[in-house]
Design an enzyme around this catalytic site. Structure first.
Site, short mmCIF file in Angstrom:
data_model
loop_
_atom_site.label_atom_id
_atom_site.label_comp_id
_atom_site.label_asym_id
_atom_site.label_seq_id
_atom_site.Cartn_x
_atom_site.Cartn_y
_atom_site.Cartn_z
N LYS A 14 -44.49 8.41 8.35
CA LYS A 14 -45.39 9.58 8.26
C LYS A 14 -45.24 10.46 9.49
CE LYS A 14 -49.05 6.91 8.06
NZ LYS A 14 -48.41 5.61 7.97
N ARG A 89 -58.08 7.22 4.72
CA ARG A 89 -57.51 5.87 4.54
C ARG A 89 -58.41 4.98 3.70
NH1 ARG A 89 -54.36 6.04 9.59
NH2 ARG A 89 -52.97 4.27 9.52
N ARG A 128 -39.94 -0.47 17.05
CA ARG A 128 -40.41 0.87 17.44
C ARG A 128 -40.85 0.88 18.91
NH1 ARG A 128 -45.03 4.07 14.22
NH2 ARG A 128 -46.12 2.09 14.45
N ARG A 161 -46.32 -0.22 21.05
CA ARG A 161 -47.75 -0.11 20.70
C ARG A 161 -48.32 -1.51 20.48
NH1 ARG A 161 -48.13 4.50 16.04
NH2 ARG A 161 -49.58 2.96 15.20
N ARG A 172 -52.53 -4.83 9.33
CA ARG A 172 -52.55 -3.42 8.91
C ARG A 172 -52.04 -3.27 7.48
NH1 ARG A 172 -49.02 -1.08 13.51
NH2 ARG A 172 -49.24 0.97 12.58
#
Ligand code: AP5
Length: 215
Positions: A14, A89, A128, A161, A172
């Site tokens: 996203k 969400r 990431r 992160r 998640r």
């Protein structure tokens, strides 16, 4: 004027597509994830509250998030439109957003869902790295920085992160399936949903989206 909403599982891409679409259509960006990360970096009251939920991979309570989006939407001026990224969400957030937009006399142009399989997401998020200063995103294997652990754009350190650690990522994904996935039907019923294959190369994902939206 184009008002977009970009959805997808955590790590679907996203943020990657949002960055390019914002530039292409000159849209204003409203990313609840970015807002919370900025608040956490400032160690504000909202940041402290958000950190408790985000580090474990949980959603920040609806009331807090709805109030933030309402304030941002009503204060900003959107000459070319906006892109909502990471919001809504939950069904309660989607209903709250409908009310906010109705109050402002604004409607959504399209809802883009970037679709990626879970196993691909896990690899993406494990690798990431994000810039601690400007938020630029890298991947240790698929999109490494020129110099190890240093941002190509601003020279600051790259970090992982906290919510990209495996346990948090799995949580998640579980929460996405339970609370966010039902929104796809919500927007499909409204005739707004457009699904794009997020496993295509980044440029191709962007091309498919802009072809659909037009110039
Ligand atoms: P948020 O920042 O919105 O996190 P997220 O939805 O989990 O999304 P990510 O930022 O993890 O991933 P992304 O889809 O943007 O992927 P990216 O482009 O980086 O929210 C964080 C947290 O804040 C939430 O978990 C929640 O706790 C809280 N929060 C936020 N909004 C909330 C709300 N509305 N209500 C309650 N709580 C809220 O890409 C990922 C990786 O893949 C990168 O390494 C990238 O290089 C790579 N990649 C991207 N596209 C491709 C491609 N096509 N091919 C190969 N690699 C690709």
């Amino acid at each position: 004027m184009i008002n977009l909403l970009i959805m997808g599982k955590p790590g679907a891409g996203k943020g990657t597509q949002a960055t390019r679409l914002l530039e292409h259509y000159r849209l204003s960006h409203i990313s609840t994830g970015d807002i919370y990360r900025e608040e956490m970096a400032k160690d504000s009251d909202i940041g402290k509250l958000a950190k408790k939920y985000i580090s474990a991979g949980n959603l920040v309570p609806d009331g807090v998030t709805n109030d933030i989006v309402k304030e941002v939407l009503s204060k900003q001026d959107y000459p070319n439109g906006f892109m909502l990224d990471g919001y809504p969400r939950t069904e309660a957030q989607a209903i709250a957003l409908d009310q906010m937009l109705a109050d402002l006399g604004i409607s959504l142009t399209a809802v883009i869902n970037v679709d990626v399989r879970d196993e691909v997401l896990l690899t993406r998020m494990a690798g990431r790295r994000v810039c601690s200063h400007c938020g630029a995103t890298y991947h240790v294997t698929f999109h490494p920085p020129k110099k190890d652990c240093v941002c190509d754009l601003c020279g600051h350190a790259l970090i992982q992160r906290e919510d990209d650690l495996e346990e948090s990522v799995l949580n998640r994904l579980r929460i996405y399936n339970e609370k966010t996935r039902p929104l796809l039907d919500y927007y499909r019923t409204k005739g707004l949903l457009f699904v794009v294959d997020g496993e295509l190369p980044k440029d191709e994902v962007f091309r498919v989206i802009t072809e659909k939206l037009g110039d």
